[in-house]
Enzyme design. Structure first.
Site, PDB file in Angstrom:
ATOM      1  N   GLY A  11     -17.049 -40.583 -12.798  1.00  0.00           N
ATOM      2  CA  GLY A  11     -17.538 -41.937 -12.570  1.00  0.00           C
ATOM      3  C   GLY A  11     -16.278 -42.769 -13.217  1.00  0.00           C
ATOM      4  O   GLY A  11     -16.626 -44.161 -13.421  1.00  0.00           O
ATOM      5  N   SER A  12     -15.652 -43.031 -13.760  1.00  0.00           N
ATOM      6  CA  SER A  12     -14.670 -44.029 -15.084  1.00  0.00           C
ATOM      7  C   SER A  12     -13.351 -44.904 -13.604  1.00  0.00           C
ATOM      8  O   SER A  12     -13.282 -46.139 -13.655  1.00  0.00           O
ATOM      9  CB  SER A  12     -13.271 -43.554 -16.273  1.00  0.00           C
ATOM     10  N   ASN A  13     -12.954 -43.915 -12.526  1.00  0.00           N
ATOM     11  CA  ASN A  13     -12.665 -45.221 -11.383  1.00  0.00           C
ATOM     12  C   ASN A  13     -13.460 -46.054 -10.824  1.00  0.00           C
ATOM     13  O   ASN A  13     -13.704 -47.577  -9.970  1.00  0.00           O
ATOM     14  CB  ASN A  13     -11.989 -44.554 -10.015  1.00  0.00           C
ATOM     15  N   ARG A  64     -24.058 -28.342   6.407  1.00  0.00           N
ATOM     16  CA  ARG A  64     -23.082 -29.444   5.704  1.00  0.00           C
ATOM     17  C   ARG A  64     -23.587 -30.900   6.618  1.00  0.00           C
ATOM     18  O   ARG A  64     -23.586 -31.934   5.778  1.00  0.00           O
ATOM     19  CB  ARG A  64     -21.281 -29.228   5.814  1.00  0.00           C
ATOM     20  N   ASN A 106     -10.242 -44.165  -0.423  1.00  0.00           N
ATOM     21  CA  ASN A 106     -10.085 -43.266  -1.630  1.00  0.00           C
ATOM     22  C   ASN A 106      -9.346 -43.200  -2.257  1.00  0.00           C
ATOM     23  O   ASN A 106      -7.665 -43.567  -2.097  1.00  0.00           O
ATOM     24  CB  ASN A 106     -10.123 -41.874  -1.147  1.00  0.00           C
ATOM     25  N   HIS A 108      -6.279 -40.731  -4.701  1.00  0.00           N
ATOM     26  CA  HIS A 108      -5.936 -39.067  -4.492  1.00  0.00           C
ATOM     27  C   HIS A 108      -4.789 -39.619  -5.746  1.00  0.00           C
ATOM     28  O   HIS A 108      -4.089 -40.149  -6.306  1.00  0.00           O
ATOM     29  CB  HIS A 108      -5.024 -38.724  -3.483  1.00  0.00           C
ATOM     30  N   SER A 135      -2.644 -42.163  -5.787  1.00  0.00           N
ATOM     31  CA  SER A 135      -2.617 -42.669  -4.265  1.00  0.00           C
ATOM     32  C   SER A 135      -3.893 -43.412  -3.857  1.00  0.00           C
ATOM     33  O   SER A 135      -4.984 -42.953  -4.268  1.00  0.00           O
ATOM     34  CB  SER A 135      -2.187 -42.178  -3.112  1.00  0.00           C
ATOM     35  N   THR A 140      -9.568 -40.807   6.558  1.00  0.00           N
ATOM     36  CA  THR A 140      -9.443 -40.932   7.785  1.00  0.00           C
ATOM     37  C   THR A 140      -9.645 -38.863   8.432  1.00  0.00           C
ATOM     38  O   THR A 140      -9.880 -38.627   7.131  1.00  0.00           O
ATOM     39  CB  THR A 140      -8.099 -40.314   8.484  1.00  0.00           C
ATOM     40  N   LEU A 143      -7.498 -34.162   5.580  1.00  0.00           N
ATOM     41  CA  LEU A 143      -7.998 -34.253   4.337  1.00  0.00           C
ATOM     42  C   LEU A 143      -6.520 -35.153   3.915  1.00  0.00           C
ATOM     43  O   LEU A 143      -5.573 -34.863   3.714  1.00  0.00           O
ATOM     44  CB  LEU A 143      -8.047 -32.574   3.493  1.00  0.00           C
ATOM     45  N   ASP A 144      -7.007 -36.104   2.403  1.00  0.00           N
ATOM     46  CA  ASP A 144      -5.742 -36.621   1.895  1.00  0.00           C
ATOM     47  C   ASP A 144      -4.992 -37.222   3.273  1.00  0.00           C
ATOM     48  O   ASP A 144      -3.368 -37.381   2.466  1.00  0.00           O
ATOM     49  CB  ASP A 144      -5.418 -36.067   0.684  1.00  0.00           C
TER      50      ASP A 144
END
Ligand code: GRF
Length: 201
Positions: A11-13, A64, A106, A108, A135, A140, A143-144
């Site tokens: 969790g550093s971000n 899921r 997000n 990435h 980035s 959406t 993915l990425d």
């Protein structure tokens, strides 16, 4: 704006985001949620006085949708305006991301659209790229793949390894994500390009 942050690990971000939302900032952190009950970031969030929760994805090994239903319900309990994925390592289905269309971000660790998915540092090295980076993008269904709202770049050094690249990149992530969130929370989608002029401390 109420911000929820999803994590999976250290969790550093998340810490960088939480520490940036002070003073006249248009956003406030309201909850940190992890898919791993043992994520180190949960203790850091608690130390920062932020509410925490977890939804252990291992309890839903073959479902899921069940995991995402619980995650969604947990999120909605905190009524977030914006959701930030920060080192969140679960792939979210379109059914989930559609609910947060236009208000989920997000980070990435690649210069998107390059290297979507995992092992981005190794792939950049493998390709012999002279530059690498991170980035922040809108999330959406794919993915990425969403609109990029900010990037930070580093030069790849001769004897870099995936680990040395990652460690040189992480502090830039901690600059980039808060810079993007501040603009995004103000409704400003102008892309952030680091280095931004830092305010004189
Ligand atoms: C970082 O490299 C980030 O780019 C990726 O997850 C890694 C760890 O992030 N998404 P954090 O320390 O858990 O924020």
């Amino acid at each position: 704006k109420r911000v929820a942050i999803l994590i999976s690990g250290g969790g550093s971000n998340m810490v960088a985001l939480v520490n940036s939302m002070i003073g006249d900032h248009p956003a406030r952190p309201v909850v940190v949620i992890s898919n791993d009950p043992n994520a180190g970031g949960l203790a850091k969030a608690r130390d920062l006085g932020i509410a925490t929760a977890f939804v252990d994805h291992r309890e839903y090994p073959n479902d899921r949708n069940a995991f995402e239903e619980i995650l969604h319900a947990t999120l909605e309990g905190h009524n977030p305006d914006i959701v930030c994925l920060a080192g969140f390592m679960r792939i979210l289905t379109e059914g989930f991301t559609a609910r947060y269309e236009g208000r989920m971000l997000n980070i990435h660790p690649s210069l998107l659209p390059k290297y979507k998915g995992l092992h981005t540092h190794a792939r950049a090295l493998e390709a012999g790229d002279p530059e690498h980076g991170c980035s922040v993008h809108e999330v959406t269904a794919a993915l990425d793949d969403g609109p990029v709202l900010g990037q930070a770049r580093i030069a790849v050094e001769q004897n870099d390894t995936p680990e040395t690249l990652a460690s040189r990149l992480l502090p830039l992530e901690h600059e980039l994500y808060p810079a993007v969130l501040r603009r995004f929370a103000n409704g400003d989608r102008t892309p952030v390009r680091l280095p931004i002029m830092r305010s004189i401390p």
